[in-house]
Design an enzyme around this catalytic site. Structure first.
Site, PDB file in Angstrom:
ATOM      1  CD  GLU A 265      -2.854  11.221  19.881  1.00 58.74           C
ATOM      2  OE1 GLU A 265      -2.710  10.440  18.912  1.00 58.74           O
ATOM      3  OE2 GLU A 265      -2.302  11.031  20.986  1.00 58.74           O
TER       4      GLU A 265
ATOM      5  CD  GLU B 219     -12.727  -6.918   3.956  1.00 57.04           C
ATOM      6  OE1 GLU B 219     -11.906  -7.629   4.531  1.00 57.04           O
ATOM      7  OE2 GLU B 219     -13.464  -7.332   3.045  1.00 57.04           O
TER       8      GLU B 219
ATOM      9  CD  GLN C 256      -2.289   1.295   2.862  1.00 49.50           C
ATOM     10  OE1 GLN C 256      -1.570   1.036   3.826  1.00 49.50           O
ATOM     11  NE2 GLN C 256      -3.541   1.676   2.995  1.00 49.50           N
ATOM     12  N   GLY C 257       0.688   2.099  -0.983  1.00 48.62           N
ATOM     13  CA  GLY C 257       1.480   3.333  -1.054  1.00 48.62           C
ATOM     14  C   GLY C 257       0.654   4.553  -0.684  1.00 48.62           C
ATOM     15  CE1 TYR C 258      -3.925   3.805  -0.487  1.00 50.30           C
ATOM     16  CE2 TYR C 258      -5.056   4.078   1.606  1.00 50.30           C
ATOM     17  CZ  TYR C 258      -5.066   3.662   0.287  1.00 50.30           C
ATOM     18  OH  TYR C 258      -6.196   3.102  -0.242  1.00 50.30           O
ATOM     19  CB  SER C 259       2.119   6.736   5.166  1.00 51.26           C
ATOM     20  OG  SER C 259       0.987   6.452   5.909  1.00 51.26           O
TER      21      SER C 259
ATOM     22  CB  SER D 133       3.314  -3.970   5.608  1.00 49.15           C
ATOM     23  OG  SER D 133       2.653  -3.000   6.320  1.00 49.15           O
TER      24      SER D 133
END
Lengths: 399, 373, 399, 373
Positions: C380, C248, C130-133, C165
Site C-alpha cells: 500500500e 543495492e 537494524q533498530g528501526y520499526s 532480524s
C-alpha cells in the site's frame, strides 16, 4: 428454509409466461431473431412495450390500484422481472419513471401529484427522464449547480444535466436543483418536476462508446414549471431523492440473474463452437475453469436474490446491501464481458455481420457492462459505502 | 550491458511522434471509424514523405534500412496516436522482401511500398485457427499455381493493393508465401464490421487466383514464422504505446477532475489503480523491448519472447485502457471521450496474431514441454 | 542495445562459479541436498558463509579497498548476487550490515567510523542488526518513540524495536532514536550505533508464521553508547536513514530473478509429476496458462534488472523506481507461492516428510512471501509512493 | 420463499458458538499445533456433552436427529473457532450410518460416536487422485475380505478408532464402504507434517487387513458420492466461518491500529480491500447456504452446488485470510497473531476433498458437457 414461491405466485408466473409468449413475435428470445438494429427501432419497440404492458395489466404490478397500478405485491414484480429477462423481453423507455419517480411520488408526493402523474406514467402516455447528474457533479452529486428560482407562481430552472436517458422522448423530467445557494451542499436542493416540451429545454444526444445514443445532455435555460411541482418540501430534495426505494433494486436482481444466465448460455454455446488450445474452447481446461468460475458467480447472484426476497418479506426496504449487490453484479458483468471476448478469441473484433458470434449479444454485454461500474454510483463509491456503513470503518470526512 | 534504445532512436521517435500527432490521433481515428479503410489512403503520401514507409529497405530501394530495433519506438508512437494505417504490415512486407525476396521482387515492390504508392497488408488469419498458415491451397494447373481458400483478419484489405498470404500446397507438398495482387480477378474482399474502427479487419476469399512465379517466395514456413514473430512484437509495442498514451491522459484528468472538493487523483483508490497500471505499463515496456532486441538480432529465442511480449502487453493494455474508462467516469463511456478508442484498439490487438492464451500455450510448448522453437 | 556484460565481468562470473562450486558441499543446490532444518543450523551456516566470503575475497565487492572491500564495481556485485541465487547459496547473517549500515557509513560516516566499523563488518566478526520499526511505528516509521538522551559522554537509549532480524546474533545495532521530542516528527531523530552486548539490551525472539524465529524484539532500557557513535548530525537521522542507497536494491533484483526462476523450475517439475484434470498438471491447459503467466512475470523481472543496471551506469542511484520493483517482486512472489500451492493440489498441506514436494522449497516461498508485501514498506505504501512521486498525483497530507 | 435458517437454528448456533469459544479458538488451535492430534481426545467428552457429536443419529441412538441444515451453522461455528476435532467426519460417519448402515451397525457405532467414546475419521484421499474411491483393494481370501492399499488426507487418523474407507474390489467387481477398525493389525497410520497443525492429516497403509461383513456397507458408490457432497458442503461452511471470524478481527484491528495519525481503516485502500472481502464473504455465505439446502433436502443438484460452494468458499477464504495477514501488517506475520492460523486452515480446507479447479471441472462436466450427476 424453503426456496419456492407460493402457489399464487407460481400461477402468476404461468400467466406471465403465457402473456409474453402471446405478445412477443415468434422466435423472440432466440439468437436468430431480427432484433432492432438502430436506436430508433429500439425506442419504437420500447414505446410499444410500455403500452402493451399497460394494456395487459402488467404496468405498476405492486402499485396501488387507485393510481392505475395492479395492487399486487413486489413478489409478482420479482417474478415478472425474471420472466421478462428469461425471454429477453424488450426494455421499456419509461424505466426511470417506473423505477424512481413513481415510487418516490407514492411515498413523498401529494395526493394531487399522485393522481396527476402516476396514471399516465403507467400507461406509457408520459415518459420521464431523470435530471440528477451534471458535468461537474457525478459521483459527488450533491455538488450540483443547476438552480431553480421562484419567479411569481413558477420555478425557473437553469443549468445543465447529463446522462439523462431517453430525454429526447421524455415529456417530463424530475430534476434536482439548488434553491438555496447559501445552505450547506446537501441542503438547499429541491426535487422538481419539469415539463420537457418548452422553449427553455434543449436536449442533445450523448453518443456512448457502444455507438448508440440513449443518453442526452439536457440544458435548462430558464425552463419553467408550476409552483406545485415540488416533491416534498422546498430545500429537502436531497432527502427525497435518497428515499431509498431500494426494494426496487431487489426486484431487479432476479431479473438480472436471468439476463446474465441467458448471456452465459450464449457464451457456452460459443465456446462449444470456437477453438481453444486443442479442441473447442469448451473442452479447454483453461476456459472451462474460467467459465465455471463465472457461471458460479452468476448463480451466486441468484442466491443473493433469494436472500433479498427473504429480507424484504420482513423489512420493507434494503439498506446499504443495495451497494453490495450493485458492486457485485456490475463488476461481475464486466468480467463476464471480458471473458466472453476472450472465448471469442480472434473472432472478438467482429461484433456484427458474417463473423459475429451469438448475434452480438456478447458484444453488447462486453461494451454495455463498462457503464455499469460507473453510473448510479461508481464501484469506488459503493466500496466506500460498504466499508463505512456496513463495516463501520472510520469515515473520511471528504465524502 | 546497455538495455535501452539509443539516443538516435529516441530522437527519431520524437520527430515521428510529432508527425503522427498531425496525421493521426483520436480525431483521425474517429475519421477512420466514419470513413472506413479508405482513410489510410488519404494519409499514405504524408507517411511516405516522412519516411516511415518501407523503412527496412535499403536507401537505393527507397527505404532507410532501419532495423527492427530502430523502428520499435515508431510502432510505439503509432500506438500512441492510434495510427489508422497498416504500418506494421508495411514494415513486415518490406522487411520480408528484403530478407527473403528475389532481386526482382525487391526492385518492383520496395520503392512502391516506401513511396506509399501501393498499400500492403498481410493475410494474418485462418478462419479455422488464428495465425496458422492454413486456409489457402495452391493447386498446380497447367503449370501455374492457382489459389483457392480464404484468409481473415486482414487489416485494411478493402484498400490493399498487395496481400502477403501464406499458402499451402498439397500438390507440391510445401508452404510458400505469395504476394497476391488484390485487384486480380478471383480476389474477393469482404469487409467485416470490426470493433476497432480505426483499424478495419477484413476477410478475403480467393477463387482460382493465379499466382505467377514472380509473386512466390519459397520455402514459406520460415518466412511465415518470422513474419508472425515480427508482427507480434510490433503489436506488443503498439499496445504499449496505446496504453501509455491514454494512461497519461487519464493521469492528467484525475489531477484536475474534482469531486468531493478534491481532485479525484488524491483518493487512494485512484492512486493505487494508477500505480498498478503504471507497474504493468513499465513491465510491458521492458518485455517488448527485450522481444524487439531478440527479433532485431535474429535470436533463436525470438519466438518465445515475442509470444511473451505479445501476451503480456496485450493483457496490460486491455487492463490499462479499461481502467482509463473507469477513471474517466461518465466521460469515459462517451464516444467523444478518447478512452474507448484506445480500449477497442487494445482489444483488437489482443485478438490479432494469437490471443494471450494462445501465446502462453506456445510458450508452454517451449518451456514446459521442452519442444524446440 | 547490447544485453551482455563485458569480458572482464564474464571472467569474474566464471571465477565466482568456480568459487561457489569449490566451497559449497557436493549436491548443494539440488532438491535432494540435506539443507539445514533448524534455525540454529541455518544461523551457523550463515556465520560460516560470512567468514568464507571474507576469506575468499568476496565480501564488500564494490567497497573501497582501504576499508577491507574489494574495490570492484557494482556490476560484479550484480553478477555475484545472480550466481549465488542460481545455486541457492547460503544466506549470510550480516545482510543488514552489508546492505544498509555499510553503504550508509561509506556515505555519511566519519573517517574514524569507517575505519572502526567496516572491516570487522566485512570479515563477519561483527554482526549488525537494524533498530528501526517499533510496535506502533511500522509503515509510519517516523512516528517512532524510542528515545536517546545525552548523559555525560554517552547516549542513553530507551525504547522497543521489533522485526530486528538476527538481533540475537548481533554485536551492534543501528538505531533510529528520537533525540528532540519537540521537533516535527521527521526531525529530531538521530541515527545511532549501539552495542548489543550490554545490560540495557534485551533480545526476545519473535516467532513468524513460518514457525521460524529470525526476527526479534529488542528492548533498550537505558542502553548506552559512546557520544561519537552518531552517524551524520544529531537530529538528522531521518535523512541519513533515507540516504537511498537503492542501487543495492538494484543489484539484488538480478539475484531475486535467479532465485524465483529456481523456484519456478521446481514448480514446473512438480507440475509434471502431479495430476491435473486429466493428465499431469503440466499438461492441463488451466495450469499451463497460469504457469506461463507467472513464468513471464519472472522473466520480466530479469528485464527490469537489465533496465536498472543500464540506468545505474549513468545515474548513481535509483529513485522511486525502487518502490516499483519492490511492489513488483513482492506481489508477484506472493502470487507465485499461491500458484505453487494450487499446483500441489491435495498435496498442498504436506510441507515436509513423506508427501512433501520439492523438498519444501515451494512451501517456504509460499509462506515466506507473505512477509514481502508487508516489511520494508507495505505494498500500500509503495503504491502511494509511485502515485505521488512518480506519477505526480496530488499528495494526501496524511502521509 | 424463505432462504434463511430458522430462528431455532440460529439460537443453537449461538449456544454452540459460545461453547466452542471455551473448548476451541486460537489458543486451543495452537495447543493442537504443539500437541498434535491427541488434542482432539482431550476435548471429545465436552463435545459429546454439548451434544454436537453424533448429531444426525436419532435420540434413541444418542443423537438429536439434526438435519444437515440444522447442523450447517454448527460447521460455520467450528470454522470460526478453528475447532481441532474432526467434527465434519463425525457428522458424515453418523449420518452415513443412519442412511446406509445396518441396524446392527447403527446400534453399535452411533451411541459411541455420539458419546465421544470412539473417534471416527474418513479416509478421504487417494494418493493417485484426490477424493476418488481408488487406493484400497479388497481381495476375497478364504471367504473373508482382506484390504490392501493406502489412503491419505485422513484427519486425525493417528487418534482415530474407526475409519470410513472407500474400497474397490475387482474380485467382486464393486465398490463398498468399510468401517475399518484403526487398531486392527495391518493398519499402519503414518502421521504427516501438515501445514494446518490444528487439523492434522495422515496417511494410512492397509496391509492384509480383514474386513468382517458387519463392517461393510454395500453398494459403496452412492454412499461415497453422498459422503463427498456432504463433506464438501461442510467444508464450505467451515471455510466461511473461518474467514468471517478473522475478517471481523481484522476489522476490529484496522479500526484501532493507527498510522500516520489515523486508524488505518480510514485509508481507502484498506476500506476497499475490506469491502471486496465482505462481498466475497456474503457471497460464499449464500452459496454455502444454498448447497446446504440441496444436501439437506437430497436434491438431485446437490453434487453441482456442493462443488460450487466448496470452490467458491475456499477461494474466498484463502483470499480473505490472506488479506487478513496483509491488513494486520507485521503482526499478521507472527506466530502469535491469529491470522496465520485461519490462513492455514483456509488453505487446508481448499486442498481437501477436491481443489477449486477440480470442483469446477466437476461442474463443467455437468454444465458444459451436459453429463448427468
Amino acid at each position: 428454509m424453503d426456496i419456492a414461491f407460493g402457489k399464487e405466485q407460481e400461477d402468476f408466473r404461468d400467466r406471465t409466461r403465457q402473456f409474453l409468449q402471446a405478445v412477443l413475435p415468434p422466435g423472440w428470445g432466440t439468437s436468430r431473431h431480427p432484433y432492432p438494429q438502430t436506436a430508433k427501432e429500439e425506442e419504437e419497440l420500447g414505446m410499444w412495450w410500455e403500452r402493451t404492458l399497460w394494456e395487459h395489466g402488467y404496468a405498476g404490478l405492486s402499485w396501488p390500484q387507485n393510481y392505475g397500478g395492479q395492487g399486487l405485491t413486489w413478489l409478482e414484480q420479482v417474478i415478472f422481472s425474471e420472466e421478462c429477462a428469461r425471454v429477453n423481453a424488450p426494455v421499456g423507455v419509461n424505466g426511470l419513471g417506473k423505477g424512481l419517480l413513481g415510487p418516490t411520488l407514492l411515498v413523498e408526493g401529494t395526493e394531487a401529484q399522485k393522481r396527476r402523474f402516476i396514471p399516465p406514467l403507467l400507461a406509457g402516455e408520459e415518459i420521464w427522464c431523470q435530471g440528477y447528474s451534471e458535468p461537474n457533479a457525478g459521483s459527488d452529486l450533491a455538488s450540483l449547480t443547476t438552480r431553480a428560482e421562484r419567479v411569481g407562481e413558477e420555478w425557473v430552472v437553469t443549468g445543465q444535466k447529463i446522462w439523462t436517458s431517453y430525454a429526447h422522448l421524455a415529456d417530463w423530467c424530475f430534476v434536482l436543483a439548488r434553491t438555496d445557494a447559501s445552505a450547506p451542499k446537501h441542503r438547499g436542493i429541491t426535487f422538481l418536476l419539469v415539463p420537457m416540451h418548452q422553449a427553455g429545454v434543449k436536449v442533445e444526444p450523448l453518443r456512448q462508446l457502444t455507438g448508440e445514443a440513449h443518453f442526452n445532455s439536457v440544458t435548462f435555460d430558464g425552463a419553467r414549471t408550476a409552483l406545485e411541482n415540488v416533491v416534498g418540501q422546498v430545500n429537502d430534495g436531497w432527502r427525497v431523492a435518497n428515499t431509498i426505494l431500494s426494494f426496487e433494486r431487489g426486484t431487479w436482481i432476479v431479473g438480472r440473474h436471468a439476463q446474465y444466465m441467458r448471456e452465459m448460455d450464449a457464451l457456452l454455446q460459443a465456446a462449444r463452437d470456437l477453438p481453444g488450445t486443442g479442441g473447442s474452447a469448451a473442452q479447454d481446461s483453461y476456459f472451462r475453469q474460467r467459465l465455471m468460475a463465472l457461471w458460479s458467480e452468476i448463480e451466486v447472484l441468484r442466491f443473493h436474490g433469494y436472500q433479498v426476497i427473504t429480507q424484504l418479506q420482513t423489512k420493507s426496504q434494503l439498506g446499504p446491501e443495495a451497494s453490495m449487490l450493485k458492486l457485485y453484479y456490475s463488476e461481475m458483468h464486466k468480467r463476464f464481458g471480458e471473458l466472453a471476448m476472450e472465448v471469442l478469441g480472434s473472432h472478438m473484433p467482429f461484433s456484427e455481420g458474417l463473423e459475429s458470434v451469438g448475434a452480438g449479444l456478447l458484444h453488447r454485454a462486453f461494451l454495455g457492462s463498462r457503464a455499469e461500474t460507473i453510473f448510479a454510483g461508481t464501484s469506488e463509491i459503493q466500496r466506500n459505502v460498504i466499508a463505512e456503513r456496513v463495516l463501520g470503518l472510520p469515515k473520511d470526512d471528504r465524502h | 550491458m546497455e538495455f535501452d534504445y539509443t539516443k538516435e532512436q529516441y530522437l527519431m521517435q520524437g520527430s515521428v511522434s510529432r508527425f503522427f500527432q498531425e496525421v493521426a490521433g483520436p480525431a483521425a481515428a474517429r475519421g477512420c471509424y466514419a470513413e472506413g479503410a479508405q482513410f489510410a489512403h488519404s494519409i499514405a503520401p504524408r507517411l511516405a514523405a516522412q519516411g516511415v514507409l518501407g523503412a527496412a529497405a535499403t536507401p537505393e530501394l527507397g527505404g532507410s534500412q532501419l532495423t527492427f530495433l530502430d523502428f520499435a519506438l515508431i510502432f510505439e508512437a503509432a500506438g500512441q496516436m492510434l495510427l489508422p494505417y497498416p504500418l506494421m504490415e508495411n514494415y513486415v512486407a518490406t522487411d520480408l522482401l528484403m530478407r527473403f525476396g528475389s532481386e526482382e521482387q525487391k526492385a518492383w515492390y520496395l520503392p512502391r511500398l516506401a513511396g506509399g504508392e501501393i498499400l500492403a497488408s498481410v493475410a494474418w488469419g485462418s478462419p479455422a485457427r488464428p495465425w496458422s498458415g492454413e486456409g489457402v491451397q495452391a493447386l498446380l494447373s497447367e503449370g501455374s499455381l492457382r489459389l483457392h481458400g480464404r484468409r481473415t483478419f486482414i487489416p485494411f484489405a478493402t484498400v490493399a493493393d498487395v496481400l502477403v498470404v501464406p499458402i499451402q500446397s498439397k500438390s507440391i507438398a510445401g508452404t510458400l508465401v505469395g504476394l497476391v495482387d488484390a485487384h486480380q480477378p478471383g480476389v474477393e474482399v469482404m469487409p467485416l464490421k470490426s470493433l476497432d474502427g480505426s483499424y478495419p479487419l477484413d476477410l478475403v476469399e480467393l477463387r482460382d487466383v493465379e499466382l505467377k512465379p514472380e509473386a512466390q517466395i519459397w520455402p514459406g514456413e520460415p518466412v511465415w514464422d518470422w513474419a508472425c514473430q515480427v508482427g507480434r512484437t510490433a503489436l506488443a509495442l503498439e499496445a504499449l504505446g496505446a496504453a501509455e498514451r491514454i494512461f497519461a491522459q487519464t493521469l492528467d484528468y484525475v489531477k484536475v477532475r474534482e469531486q468531493f472538493g478534491y481532485p479525484v487523483g488524491r483518493f487512494q483508490a485512484v492512486k493505487h489503480a494508477a500505480a498498478d497500471d503504471y507497474l504493468l505499463l513499465e513491465s510491458a515496456r521492458v518485455a517488448s523491448r527485450y522481444a524487439a532486441w531478440c527479433v532485431s538480432e535474429d535470436r533463436p529465442e525470438a519466438g518465445l519472447y515475442s509470444a511473451l511480449a505479445k501476451a503480456y502487453a496485450s493483457d496490460m493494455a486491455r487492463r490499462v485502457t479499461g481502467d482509463a474508462i473507469q477513471l474517466h467516469g461518465g466521460t469515459g463511456f462517451t464516444w467523444d471521450g478518447d478512452a474507448h478508442l484506445y480500449f477497442k484498439r487494445a482489444w483488437r490487438i489482443a485478438s490479432q496474431l494469437g490471443t494471450a492464451p494462445e501465446m502462453r500455450e506456445l510458450m508452454a510448448q517451449l518451456v514446459i514441454d521442452g519442444r524446440t522453437a
